[in-house]
Design a protein around this motif. Structure first.
Motif, PDB file in Angstrom:
ATOM      1  N   TYR A 187     -62.374  54.227 -64.315  1.00 13.40           N
ATOM      2  CA  TYR A 187     -62.321  54.176 -62.856  1.00 13.40           C
ATOM      3  C   TYR A 187     -62.303  55.575 -62.241  1.00 13.40           C
ATOM      4  N   ALA A 188     -61.640  56.512 -62.893  1.00 11.48           N
ATOM      5  CA  ALA A 188     -61.612  57.881 -62.376  1.00 11.48           C
ATOM      6  C   ALA A 188     -63.012  58.486 -62.393  1.00 11.48           C
ATOM      7  N   GLY A 189     -63.767  58.219 -63.473  1.00 12.77           N
ATOM      8  CA  GLY A 189     -65.125  58.733 -63.554  1.00 12.77           C
ATOM      9  C   GLY A 189     -66.037  58.111 -62.518  1.00 12.77           C
ATOM     10  N   ALA A 190     -65.870  56.800 -62.286  1.00 17.17           N
ATOM     11  CA  ALA A 190     -66.668  56.132 -61.258  1.00 17.17           C
ATOM     12  C   ALA A 190     -66.334  56.683 -59.881  1.00 17.17           C
ATOM     13  N   ALA A 191     -65.045  56.848 -59.602  1.00 19.14           N
ATOM     14  CA  ALA A 191     -64.626  57.355 -58.301  1.00 19.14           C
ATOM     15  C   ALA A 191     -65.130  58.777 -58.073  1.00 19.14           C
ATOM     16  N   GLU A 192     -65.077  59.598 -59.116  1.00 16.56           N
ATOM     17  CA  GLU A 192     -65.527  60.984 -58.975  1.00 16.56           C
ATOM     18  C   GLU A 192     -66.985  61.049 -58.520  1.00 16.56           C
ATOM     19  N   MET A 193     -67.825  60.204 -59.129  1.00 15.56           N
ATOM     20  CA  MET A 193     -69.240  60.231 -58.766  1.00 15.56           C
ATOM     21  C   MET A 193     -69.494  59.604 -57.402  1.00 15.56           C
ATOM     22  N   ILE A 194     -68.855  58.486 -57.120  1.00 14.07           N
ATOM     23  CA  ILE A 194     -69.138  57.808 -55.860  1.00 14.07           C
ATOM     24  C   ILE A 194     -68.613  58.598 -54.671  1.00 14.07           C
ATOM     25  N   ASN A 195     -67.594  59.390 -54.907  1.00 10.14           N
ATOM     26  CA  ASN A 195     -67.031  60.170 -53.805  1.00 10.14           C
ATOM     27  C   ASN A 195     -67.935  61.320 -53.381  1.00 10.14           C
ATOM     28  N   VAL A 196     -68.878  61.698 -54.216  1.00  8.07           N
ATOM     29  CA  VAL A 196     -69.896  62.662 -53.783  1.00  8.07           C
ATOM     30  C   VAL A 196     -70.701  62.065 -52.631  1.00  8.07           C
ATOM     31  N   TYR A 197     -71.130  60.815 -52.796  1.00  4.63           N
ATOM     32  CA  TYR A 197     -71.915  60.148 -51.755  1.00  4.63           C
ATOM     33  C   TYR A 197     -71.058  59.825 -50.536  1.00  4.63           C
ATOM     34  N   ARG A 198     -69.829  59.428 -50.773  1.00  4.10           N
ATOM     35  CA  ARG A 198     -68.936  59.146 -49.645  1.00  4.10           C
ATOM     36  C   ARG A 198     -68.663  60.426 -48.847  1.00  4.10           C
ATOM     37  N   GLY A 199     -68.485  61.524 -49.541  1.00  6.78           N
ATOM     38  CA  GLY A 199     -68.237  62.780 -48.846  1.00  6.78           C
ATOM     39  C   GLY A 199     -69.415  63.196 -47.988  1.00  6.78           C
ATOM     40  N   GLU A 200     -70.627  63.020 -48.498  1.00 11.85           N
ATOM     41  CA  GLU A 200     -71.822  63.346 -47.727  1.00 11.85           C
ATOM     42  C   GLU A 200     -71.914  62.492 -46.465  1.00 11.85           C
ATOM     43  N   ALA A 201     -71.390  61.274 -46.535  1.00 12.70           N
ATOM     44  CA  ALA A 201     -71.430  60.367 -45.384  1.00 12.70           C
ATOM     45  C   ALA A 201     -70.272  60.570 -44.425  1.00 12.70           C
ATOM     46  N   PRO A 243     -63.698  59.435 -46.561  1.00 10.38           N
ATOM     47  CA  PRO A 243     -62.687  59.993 -47.466  1.00 10.38           C
ATOM     48  C   PRO A 243     -62.898  59.474 -48.884  1.00 10.38           C
ATOM     49  N   PRO A 244     -62.342  60.139 -49.883  1.00 13.19           N
ATOM     50  CA  PRO A 244     -62.525  59.719 -51.274  1.00 13.19           C
ATOM     51  C   PRO A 244     -61.961  58.329 -51.542  1.00 13.19           C
ATOM     52  N   ALA A 245     -62.726  57.554 -52.311  1.00 15.88           N
ATOM     53  CA  ALA A 245     -62.221  56.257 -52.766  1.00 15.88           C
ATOM     54  C   ALA A 245     -61.203  56.501 -53.871  1.00 15.88           C
ATOM     55  N   PRO A 246     -60.207  55.635 -53.997  1.00 18.97           N
ATOM     56  CA  PRO A 246     -59.155  55.839 -55.003  1.00 18.97           C
ATOM     57  C   PRO A 246     -59.652  55.505 -56.403  1.00 18.97           C
ATOM     58  N   SER A 247     -59.074  56.148 -57.404  1.00 20.80           N
ATOM     59  CA  SER A 247     -59.420  55.843 -58.791  1.00 20.80           C
ATOM     60  C   SER A 247     -58.671  54.622 -59.309  1.00 20.80           C
ATOM     61  N   ASP A 264     -65.729  38.860 -45.879  1.00 19.43           N
ATOM     62  CA  ASP A 264     -64.283  38.686 -45.661  1.00 19.43           C
ATOM     63  C   ASP A 264     -63.967  38.554 -44.178  1.00 19.43           C
ATOM     64  N   VAL A 265     -63.577  37.365 -43.742  1.00 22.49           N
ATOM     65  CA  VAL A 265     -63.284  37.122 -42.334  1.00 22.49           C
ATOM     66  C   VAL A 265     -62.035  37.854 -41.876  1.00 22.49           C
ATOM     67  N   GLN A 266     -61.197  38.266 -42.823  1.00 22.16           N
ATOM     68  CA  GLN A 266     -59.981  38.998 -42.463  1.00 22.16           C
ATOM     69  C   GLN A 266     -60.229  40.484 -42.219  1.00 22.16           C
ATOM     70  N   GLY A 267     -61.366  40.984 -42.601  1.00 22.46           N
ATOM     71  CA  GLY A 267     -61.692  42.380 -42.354  1.00 22.46           C
ATOM     72  C   GLY A 267     -60.876  43.355 -43.181  1.00 22.46           C
ATOM     73  N   ARG A 268     -60.482  42.958 -44.378  1.00 18.67           N
ATOM     74  CA  ARG A 268     -59.668  43.842 -45.218  1.00 18.67           C
ATOM     75  C   ARG A 268     -60.485  45.018 -45.746  1.00 18.67           C
ATOM     76  N   CYS A 269     -59.825  46.145 -45.928  1.00 19.06           N
ATOM     77  CA  CYS A 269     -60.473  47.317 -46.510  1.00 19.06           C
ATOM     78  C   CYS A 269     -60.862  47.015 -47.952  1.00 19.06           C
ATOM     79  N   GLY A 270     -62.037  47.462 -48.341  1.00 18.43           N
ATOM     80  CA  GLY A 270     -62.484  47.265 -49.701  1.00 18.43           C
ATOM     81  C   GLY A 270     -61.781  48.191 -50.670  1.00 18.43           C
ATOM     82  N   ASN A 271     -61.944  47.915 -51.960  1.00 18.89           N
ATOM     83  CA  ASN A 271     -61.390  48.779 -53.003  1.00 18.89           C
ATOM     84  C   ASN A 271     -62.521  49.534 -53.687  1.00 18.89           C
ATOM     85  N   LEU A 272     -62.263  50.110 -54.840  1.00 17.52           N
ATOM     86  CA  LEU A 272     -63.272  50.898 -55.532  1.00 17.52           C
ATOM     87  C   LEU A 272     -64.509  50.072 -55.859  1.00 17.52           C
ATOM     88  N   GLN A 273     -64.313  48.834 -56.314  1.00 15.81           N
ATOM     89  CA  GLN A 273     -65.470  48.000 -56.625  1.00 15.81           C
ATOM     90  C   GLN A 273     -66.312  47.731 -55.384  1.00 15.81           C
TER      91      GLN A 273
END
Length: 561
Positions: free
Chosen positions: A405-419, A422-426, A447-456
């Motif tokens: 999960y840390a490796g996935a978050a590290e890579m995806i946060n590059v794209y999130r940062g460009e957008a 903030p960084p997604a959690p590991s 999700d009708v409740q509008g909850r914040c998503g997680n790493l997945q």
């Protein structure tokens, strides 16, 4: 000559041609082998096939036009796929099938001619290049059959079509395709050559570069094969990650003036991004970035009562910050309120309300506007075929599925940062961070409740974002293997009904409440022969590929239905 009806290679030949006409030259064989790859391009980038309809079935795109089966296949609740030879848009089922077997026939006939003693170039100096390229086409086309269809025929130069053939399921076809990819890669690495610039237009690759391209196809094929999340969990993600890292990661093909009847045009980027006709973002996609609560309210309504909404997008810079209506000729600029760097707001709602207001949307993708503006037919300029962002997405998904999960978050946060996000959690159970206003991206899909998503959820969201209209099927395959397609969506195409009728088998389909299966195929026979016979087949194959190409272009009906 005989062949599968889907190949469109059946030829009435009441009069045996003379020797001069029957014998193709070595150059004709090489041309046939080069032409076999055009079928890969057509499957991935044309619209007279399943590409548009299945992109809409992914709920990344939306449209209600009848063309390409978009209206029929995009309705909710899902209905059975209309697999019928009389269906107006029957090319949704037949296009990929016919292109794949047309290309396989050409590549296999070319290899047969070489095996029978044909020399291409002085002393056969170009035989190695021709064989490697033919094998590459065979491998990729076999992979695409596995990705698109529930079952298909294995066909290459060793196939005895005089005997009864059985179909194999998509897993067996994929296994065969991976073996062919390995074989083609080995052949390419073991030879020394440079591809003609026109074979993969604008890419005069060395043999090593062609081999690296096949490594990328191994990653694309293996990552996108699974039909469900459970199947995806059993994929060899370690190998997918390795292939995603070590293959060619960016492939651009050069478009040409379509008045020359060139095959090098990208309908996904030419028509599939037009906000004024063929494309809007589906609310289930753009709603994952919404911060206004409008998407959740939209979800709370009965499906048939849902209407398009104006939304806000918080910190995500890829989306527009206001509601200024723009036209295609306006510049794509973050300084214009109706535009983000990739998405745009459209005041007009163009889709017919009687076909479902739940399919209407104000938002569309704008990243290919420059390509659309290149000419009225939009055939000039570079056309993306593979992208490093696609292969990063496979690496990210692989790391997530393997528990890194840390490796996935590290890579995806590059794209999130460009957008601007903030960084997604590991930690995979933690939600993505909210800003001071309590806004977070992405929200959970559906999700009708509008909850914040997680790493997945962030992985899913960024994958959809990065592969938009890159190659036909990528968005649908992503949704399929992650169990995030709308309920009842067909997981693959059936064998086309027209071919089932020729084979005298029952017609079947998928989707909605449909079930059923196909019987054993009985294809017409092709009698193997000498070099002369192989060359005669090449002559006819070239003729039929040309007829098929012209017929496909004649089918293009740009009038919305």
């Amino acid at each position: 000559m005989f062949g599968f009806s889907g190949c469109d290679l059946q030829v009435d030949n009441p009069n045996q041609p003379d020797k001069a006409r029957a014998l193709a030259s070595a150059d004709d064989v090489e041309t046939l082998i080069a032409s076999s790859y055009v079928k890969v391009w057509e499957i991935g980038h044309y619209w007279t096939n399943a590409n548009f309809a299945f992109n809409h079935m992914s709920s990344r795109h939306t449209a209600t036009w009848g063309n390409n089966g978009m209206n029929d296949l995009g309705r909710e609740p899902r209905e059975p796929l209309p697999n019928s030879p009389s269906y107006r848009w029957a090319y949704v089922f037949e296009g990929h099938w016919g292109d794949a077997y047309g290309g396989l026939s050409g590549a296999s006939d070319g290899i047969s001619a070489i095996d029978a003693g044909l020399e291409i170039g002085p002393g056969g100096e170009r035989n190695g290049r021709a064989r490697a390229f033919a094998q590459a086409s065979q491998a990729i086309l076999s992979c695409l059959l596995a990705l698109w269809y529930d079952q298909s025929f294995i066909v290459d130069e060793t196939t005895d079509l005089a005997s009864l053939l059985e179909t194999v399921d998509y897993n067996a076809m994929a296994s065969y395709a991976m073996g062919k990819l390995n074989e083609a890669e080995s052949t390419a690495r073991g030879a020394t050559f440079t591809l003609e610039d026109s074979w993969i237009n604008g890419n005069s690759w060395s043999n090593t570069e062609l081999a690296d391209y096949l490594v990328s196809w191994k990653a694309r094929c293996a990552a996108n094969l699974p039909r469900t999340d459970a199947e995806a969990s059993g994929a060899n993600w370690s190998q997918i990650i390795s292939d995603s890292q070590n293959g060619i990661r960016d492939v651009v093909v050069v478009g040409e003036d379509r008045s020359s009847d060139t095959p090098w045009v990208d309908d996904l980027k030419r028509a599939g991004t037009q906000n004024g006709t063929w494309h809007r973002m589906h609310m289930d996609w753009v709603g994952m970035a919404d911060q206004s609560g409008e998407y959740q309210d939209w979800l709370a309504q009965p499906t048939e009562q849902r209407l398009p909404r104006k939304m806000t997008f918080g910190d995500d810079k890829r989306f527009p910050v206001g509601y200024e209506d723009q036209t295609l000729t306006d510049p794509v600029s973050p300084s214009v309120a109706g535009y983000g760097p990739r998405a745009r707001y459209n005041n007009s709602v163009i889709f017919r309300p009687e076909r479902g207001t739940y399919r209407q949307s104000h938002y569309g993708d704008a990243r290919y506007d420059e390509y659309l503006l290149s000419s009225w037919t939009a055939t000039f300029g570079d056309m993306e075929h593979m992208s490093a962002k696609e292969f990063d997405a496979y690496i990210i998904e692989g790391r997530y599925r393997m528990g890194d999960y840390a490796g996935a978050a590290e890579m995806i946060n590059v794209y999130r940062g460009e957008a601007g996000l903030p960084p997604a959690p590991s930690n995979p159970t933690d939600p993505v961070p909210s800003n001071a206003a309590g806004e977070c991206t992405p929200k959970k899909r559906y999700d009708v409740q509008g909850r914040c998503g997680n790493l997945q959820d962030a992985v899913w969201f960024e994958h959809f974002e990065q592969v938009f209209n890159l190659f036909g099927g990528l968005e649908y395959w992503h949704g399929r293997r992650n169990d995030i397609l709308p309920a009842g969506t067909a997981l693959h195409l059936p064998i086309p009904a027209a071919d089932l009728e020729v084979l005298q088998r029952d017609i079947y389909t998928f989707g909605g409440p449909a079930g059923g299966g196909a019987g054993n195929p009985i294809p017409p026979s092709i009698v193997p022969g000498s070099l002369d016979s192989a060359l005669e087949r090449v002559t006819y194959a070239l003729e039929r590929l040309e007829v098929q190409r012209r017929a496909e272009r004649a089918l293009e009906d740009l009038v919305v239905r």
